[in-house]
Design a protein around this motif. Structure first.
Motif, PDB file in Angstrom:
ATOM      1  N   ASN A 551       0.894   1.129   7.591  1.00 34.30           N
ATOM      2  CA  ASN A 551       0.387   0.120   6.898  1.00 34.30           C
ATOM      3  C   ASN A 551      -0.027  -0.492   6.300  1.00 34.30           C
ATOM      4  O   ASN A 551      -0.808  -0.564   5.297  1.00 34.30           O
ATOM      5  CB  ASN A 551       2.193  -0.723   7.156  1.00 34.30           C
ATOM      6  CG  ASN A 551       2.395  -1.881   5.750  1.00 34.30           C
ATOM      7  OD1 ASN A 551       2.977  -1.354   4.753  1.00 34.30           O
ATOM      8  ND2 ASN A 551       2.716  -2.799   6.455  1.00 34.30           N
ATOM      9  N   LEU A 552      -0.581  -0.091   7.722  1.00 36.15           N
ATOM     10  CA  LEU A 552      -2.386  -0.920   7.549  1.00 36.15           C
ATOM     11  C   LEU A 552      -3.363  -0.422   6.681  1.00 36.15           C
ATOM     12  O   LEU A 552      -4.061  -0.379   6.179  1.00 36.15           O
ATOM     13  CB  LEU A 552      -2.716  -1.353   9.219  1.00 36.15           C
ATOM     14  CG  LEU A 552      -2.294  -2.470   9.930  1.00 36.15           C
ATOM     15  CD1 LEU A 552      -2.538  -2.471  11.092  1.00 36.15           C
ATOM     16  CD2 LEU A 552      -2.805  -3.778   9.170  1.00 36.15           C
ATOM     17  N   GLN A 553      -3.447   1.278   7.306  1.00 37.98           N
ATOM     18  CA  GLN A 553      -4.058   2.150   6.077  1.00 37.98           C
ATOM     19  C   GLN A 553      -3.523   1.617   4.703  1.00 37.98           C
ATOM     20  O   GLN A 553      -4.125   1.602   3.584  1.00 37.98           O
ATOM     21  CB  GLN A 553      -3.729   2.895   6.452  1.00 37.98           C
ATOM     22  CG  GLN A 553      -4.714   3.961   8.136  1.00 37.98           C
ATOM     23  CD  GLN A 553      -3.831   5.227   7.928  1.00 37.98           C
ATOM     24  OE1 GLN A 553      -4.409   5.895   7.122  1.00 37.98           O
ATOM     25  NE2 GLN A 553      -4.179   5.689   9.136  1.00 37.98           N
ATOM     26  N   ARG A 554      -2.754   1.873   4.260  1.00 41.92           N
ATOM     27  CA  ARG A 554      -1.948   1.941   2.916  1.00 41.92           C
ATOM     28  C   ARG A 554      -2.477   0.689   2.296  1.00 41.92           C
ATOM     29  O   ARG A 554      -2.634  -0.034   1.084  1.00 41.92           O
ATOM     30  CB  ARG A 554      -0.347   2.113   2.826  1.00 41.92           C
ATOM     31  CG  ARG A 554       0.211   3.246   2.816  1.00 41.92           C
ATOM     32  CD  ARG A 554       1.636   3.247   2.397  1.00 41.92           C
ATOM     33  NE  ARG A 554       2.735   2.164   3.155  1.00 41.92           N
ATOM     34  CZ  ARG A 554       3.208   2.852   4.403  1.00 41.92           C
ATOM     35  NH1 ARG A 554       2.874   3.800   5.262  1.00 41.92           N
ATOM     36  NH2 ARG A 554       3.768   1.942   5.239  1.00 41.92           N
ATOM     37  N   HIS A 555      -2.765  -0.718   3.483  1.00 44.59           N
ATOM     38  CA  HIS A 555      -3.201  -2.061   2.402  1.00 44.59           C
ATOM     39  C   HIS A 555      -4.371  -1.701   2.437  1.00 44.59           C
ATOM     40  O   HIS A 555      -5.114  -3.327   2.433  1.00 44.59           O
ATOM     41  CB  HIS A 555      -2.738  -3.049   2.766  1.00 44.59           C
ATOM     42  CG  HIS A 555      -0.947  -3.498   3.446  1.00 44.59           C
ATOM     43  ND1 HIS A 555      -0.048  -2.910   3.580  1.00 44.59           N
ATOM     44  CD2 HIS A 555      -0.846  -4.711   2.208  1.00 44.59           C
ATOM     45  CE1 HIS A 555       1.237  -3.656   3.176  1.00 44.59           C
ATOM     46  NE2 HIS A 555       1.056  -4.055   1.820  1.00 44.59           N
ATOM     47  N   GLY A 556      -5.059  -0.777   3.175  1.00 42.69           N
ATOM     48  CA  GLY A 556      -6.594  -1.028   3.014  1.00 42.69           C
ATOM     49  C   GLY A 556      -7.368  -1.276   3.976  1.00 42.69           C
ATOM     50  O   GLY A 556      -9.139  -1.529   3.989  1.00 42.69           O
ATOM     51  N   ILE A 557      -7.043  -1.068   5.341  1.00 45.91           N
ATOM     52  CA  ILE A 557      -8.052  -1.158   6.325  1.00 45.91           C
ATOM     53  C   ILE A 557      -7.802  -0.184   7.126  1.00 45.91           C
ATOM     54  O   ILE A 557      -6.724   0.847   7.451  1.00 45.91           O
ATOM     55  CB  ILE A 557      -6.999  -1.936   7.134  1.00 45.91           C
ATOM     56  CG1 ILE A 557      -6.166  -3.635   6.686  1.00 45.91           C
ATOM     57  CG2 ILE A 557      -7.569  -2.468   8.585  1.00 45.91           C
ATOM     58  CD1 ILE A 557      -7.289  -4.205   6.759  1.00 45.91           C
ATOM     59  N   GLN A 558      -9.102   0.116   7.377  1.00 46.67           N
ATOM     60  CA  GLN A 558      -9.224   1.937   7.407  1.00 46.67           C
ATOM     61  C   GLN A 558     -10.180   1.818   9.196  1.00 46.67           C
ATOM     62  O   GLN A 558     -10.673   2.081   9.601  1.00 46.67           O
ATOM     63  CB  GLN A 558     -10.437   2.543   6.516  1.00 46.67           C
ATOM     64  CG  GLN A 558      -9.825   2.738   5.310  1.00 46.67           C
ATOM     65  CD  GLN A 558      -8.564   3.850   5.447  1.00 46.67           C
ATOM     66  OE1 GLN A 558      -8.004   4.573   6.269  1.00 46.67           O
ATOM     67  NE2 GLN A 558      -7.038   3.760   4.504  1.00 46.67           N
ATOM     68  N   LYS A 559     -10.212   0.599   9.955  1.00 56.63           N
ATOM     69  CA  LYS A 559     -10.565   0.445  11.091  1.00 56.63           C
ATOM     70  C   LYS A 559      -9.452   0.452  11.829  1.00 56.63           C
ATOM     71  O   LYS A 559      -8.940  -1.106  12.163  1.00 56.63           O
ATOM     72  CB  LYS A 559     -12.090  -0.298  10.982  1.00 56.63           C
ATOM     73  CG  LYS A 559     -13.456   0.065   9.682  1.00 56.63           C
ATOM     74  CD  LYS A 559     -14.501  -0.994  10.486  1.00 56.63           C
ATOM     75  CE  LYS A 559     -15.460  -0.360  10.345  1.00 56.63           C
ATOM     76  NZ  LYS A 559     -15.724   0.108   8.405  1.00 56.63           N
ATOM     77  N   LEU A 560      -9.041   1.192  13.057  1.00 61.88           N
ATOM     78  CA  LEU A 560      -7.780   0.844  13.529  1.00 61.88           C
ATOM     79  C   LEU A 560      -8.011   1.556  14.814  1.00 61.88           C
ATOM     80  O   LEU A 560      -8.757   2.154  14.870  1.00 61.88           O
ATOM     81  CB  LEU A 560      -6.664   1.414  12.817  1.00 61.88           C
ATOM     82  CG  LEU A 560      -6.753   1.251  11.478  1.00 61.88           C
ATOM     83  CD1 LEU A 560      -5.016   2.396  10.566  1.00 61.88           C
ATOM     84  CD2 LEU A 560      -6.293  -0.290  11.027  1.00 61.88           C
ATOM     85  N   VAL A 561      -7.425   0.539  15.733  1.00 65.00           N
ATOM     86  CA  VAL A 561      -7.668   0.665  16.984  1.00 65.00           C
ATOM     87  C   VAL A 561      -6.474  -0.430  18.252  1.00 65.00           C
ATOM     88  O   VAL A 561      -5.562  -0.672  17.860  1.00 65.00           O
ATOM     89  CB  VAL A 561      -9.346  -0.001  17.822  1.00 65.00           C
ATOM     90  CG1 VAL A 561      -8.946  -0.144  19.301  1.00 65.00           C
ATOM     91  CG2 VAL A 561      -9.689  -0.651  17.290  1.00 65.00           C
ATOM     92  N   LEU A 562      -6.301   1.111  18.660  1.00 72.37           N
ATOM     93  CA  LEU A 562      -4.920   1.233  19.695  1.00 72.37           C
ATOM     94  C   LEU A 562      -5.513   0.504  21.191  1.00 72.37           C
ATOM     95  O   LEU A 562      -6.646   1.029  22.039  1.00 72.37           O
ATOM     96  CB  LEU A 562      -4.262   2.098  20.628  1.00 72.37           C
ATOM     97  CG  LEU A 562      -3.444   1.693  20.968  1.00 72.37           C
ATOM     98  CD1 LEU A 562      -2.184   1.006  20.396  1.00 72.37           C
ATOM     99  CD2 LEU A 562      -2.731   3.371  21.592  1.00 72.37           C
ATOM    100  N   SER A 563      -4.350  -0.655  21.730  1.00 69.59           N
ATOM    101  CA  SER A 563      -5.223  -1.323  22.848  1.00 69.59           C
ATOM    102  C   SER A 563      -4.809  -0.988  24.021  1.00 69.59           C
ATOM    103  O   SER A 563      -3.525   0.348  23.750  1.00 69.59           O
ATOM    104  CB  SER A 563      -5.501  -2.452  23.201  1.00 69.59           C
ATOM    105  OG  SER A 563      -3.941  -3.085  23.221  1.00 69.59           O
TER     106      SER A 563
END
Length: 604
Positions: A551-563
């Protein structure tokens, strides 16, 4: 794999320009600006692709590039012209480009020099003076036996008036011991580790070693070629502000790194050069030249897929640590992420002092493993590495993060970024009522970001883009709160890392999603979003995280991290989060890294 070949691969991964979509744009810059390209060996038999030397170019390709260059609107320039522009304001010609050939390979005389005379194109040869003097071990490793120019050949070339000579150092074109695990890193930026004395080089020892080397190189060039060389072209592009100042003291007013973030201004302390690799055609090289104008902007939009890993998971036993590190890198390679985030300090219990994973005079050393972990991650699986630093490691020493960050970068100048963690300390800023104490805390934190930036900048490798990042833990958002966060904090840092515990607090995640659409594409490009992976996350909860990442990708966020990526949850993370977090373009080619691997990271 030798140090020379490791750094070769690392340089290419770091500095290759994507050759697409911007090729048709016209080069436009004023009379103070120029770009620079650097070549290495030139051979008749370089393969079209997959050659044994990734930096070599086929003679025919170089001929065609020179042919195009003579007909184009680009103008090759000299070091003397750059100095004249800097010192006297004399304009550089239209679309100025400096062309250099590194290392002093024999092809400079047999292949390049005849073309230079034929096309009347000025070039710079950067010489490792100890190699030309007969330090053959490193030269043989790079080019083979008897494959360097002699002083007699260089003196012959000099008569043409078309070739200038720069220093490529005297004996810094090598790796030196960088940590207790005996990793080698570029000599110009590394505080050497002395295993017999069990200590690192002091600042004075380090500065003197660099100065002595550069002075020796300048003296050799003066003695052999009768020149007062103007420039130091740093091996591997390993240069920072500190060594640039040392080079100035040794008599080199011009300094060259690697990189393609921006156009060069004649007044810059250090200039960037695009590195030529993979046997490019004349068209490829044309695209590389025009790409200088846009590369810095393209970098902002590059996707990030990251995992946060606590170094406390590694064993204190050196043998087991190396096994575990190998397993971690194997996992990253299989997963096809591109960023690893590690912690600089231990996460000690309350009322106990944190300890560091790197040498520093300000805290006790927990384990000297950050350097090796970073270097192996960069050179083996080509991941960017960011380090998390608490904004207030000790509430009684509010300046401690600045001092620790300085020591961290001194010992790790190639880090891709520092993430300053604020945890919940700025949460009050986005509540309904904001009091003066909260505003004072915010001002203090923003001031600290600038102090950290000032402290680390002299030691950063200028060939490697660095991102100072501020991490906020998002527990709530007021209306238009996200826009306020972005507009308040982005002027102070390169990136914002928004950490959301979306499983425990789905409301905060939903508010973020509702407001992110109001941001511009440029603002979204500078947002990193970390979703919290809890200690006992179930498969069902990982599936929820999967949908949230998508969903974040669909909203244009392309820097994604898992803690909280751990050895004991890695298998489940790979199974459930491969789709949103992997950059593997073909899931069919996924390699399962967990066959016969123990949960603690060690192989049987």
């Amino acid at each position: 794999m030798t140090f020379f070949n490791i750094v070769k691969m690392l340089s290419v991964c770091a500095f290759l320009l994507p050759a697409h979509s911007f090729a048709s744009e016209q080069a436009k810059f004023d009379a103070q600006h120029f770009v620079s390209l650097t070549f290495h060996d030139v051979r008749d038999d370089v393969r079209k692709s997959g050659d044994r030397d990734i930096y070599a170019i086929n003679t025919q390709n170089l001929v065609q590039f020179f042919e195009w260059l003579k007909r184009s609107e680009w103008t090759p320039i000299t070091l003397k012209q750059i100095m004249a522009s800097r010192e006297h304001g004399i304009p550089l010609p239209k679309n100025a480009v400096l062309i250099s050939f590194d290392d002093g390979a024999l092809s400079g005389y047999s292949h390049v020099y005849p073309l230079v005379k034929q096309y009347q194109i000025p070039v710079v040869f950067a010489l490792v003076t100890s190699w030309t003097e007969g330090n053959t071990q490193a030269a043989y490793e790079a080019y083979g036996q008897n494959n360097l120019m002699s002083w007699k050949q260089l003196q012959d070339i000099q008569k043409s008036g078309l070739v200038e000579f720069a220093s490529h150092s005297h004996d810094l074109h090598k790796g030196v011991l960088a940590n207790i695990q005996k990793n080698e890193k570029p000599a110009a930026l590394t505080r050497q580790y002395n295993p017999s004395k069990h200590r690192y080089e002091s600042e004075q020892e380090y500065s003197q070693r660099i100065y002595n080397d550069l002075l020796k190189s300048k003296q050799v060039l003066q003695q052999k070629l009768g020149i007062d060389s103007l420039a130091i072209i740093w091996p591997y592009g390993a240069v920072n502000q500190q060594v640039t100042q040392i080079a100035n003291q040794a008599g080199f007013p011009l300094s060259f790194s690697l990189g393609t973030e921006k156009l060069n201004d004649a007044n810059d302390a250090t200039f960037q050069r695009g590195i030529v690799s993979n046997n490019p055609t004349a068209e490829n090289l044309r695209e590389q030249l025009t790409g200088f104008m846009e590369y810095g902007q393209r970098q902002d939009y590059e996707p990030m897929r990251g995992l946060q890993f606590d170094l406390a998971q590694f064993s204190q036993d050196s043998t087991l640590y190396n096994q575990q590190l190998g397993s971690l890198l194997n996992n990253l390679s299989a997963f096809k992420t591109n960023t690893l985030i590690v912690n600089a300090l231990t996460n000690q219990k309350e009322n106990t002092e944190d300890q560091a994973y790197f040498p520093t005079t300000h805290l006790k050393l927990a384990q000297d493993i950050l350097s090796r972990t970073h270097w192996q991650t960069r050179t083996r699986v080509f991941h960017r590495v960011y380090v998390q630093m608490p904004i207030f490691p000790d509430l009684n020493r509010t300046h401690l993060a600045v001092d620790l960050s300085r020591d961290l970068i001194r010992n790790n100048p190639n880090l891709d970024g520092i993430i300053l963690k604020t945890d919940q300390q700025l949460a009050c800023r986005y509540s309904t009522v904001v009091n003066s104490a909260c505003l004072e805390k915010e001002a203090q934190i923003l001031k600290l970001t600038q102090q950290v930036k000032a402290a680390v900048t002299p030691y950063l490798n200028q060939s490697n883009p660095f991102h100072l990042t501020l991490q906020l833990s998002l527990s709530d958002l007021t209306d238009q709160g996200l826009e306020q966060i972005v507009k308040t904090y982005l002027p102070y840092v390169s990136l914002l890392n928004i950490e959301i515990d979306s499983l425990s607090n789905p409301n905060a995640y939903q508010k973020f999603i509702a407001q992110v659409g109001y941001l511009t594409a440029a603002e979204k490009a500078r947002l990193m979003v970390t979703l919290v992976n809890q200690d006992q996350t179930s498969a069902k909860e990982l599936q929820i995280l999967q949908q949230q990442f998508l969903n974040l990708q669909r909203h244009g966020i392309q820097k994604l991290v898992l803690s909280n990526y751990r050895f004991d949850n890695a298998k489940a993370v790979h199974e459930q989060l491969f789709t949103p977090l992997s950059l593997n373009e073909s899931p069919i080619s996924y390699r399962n890294p967990f066959i016969d691997q123990h949960v603690n990271g060690a192989h049987p």
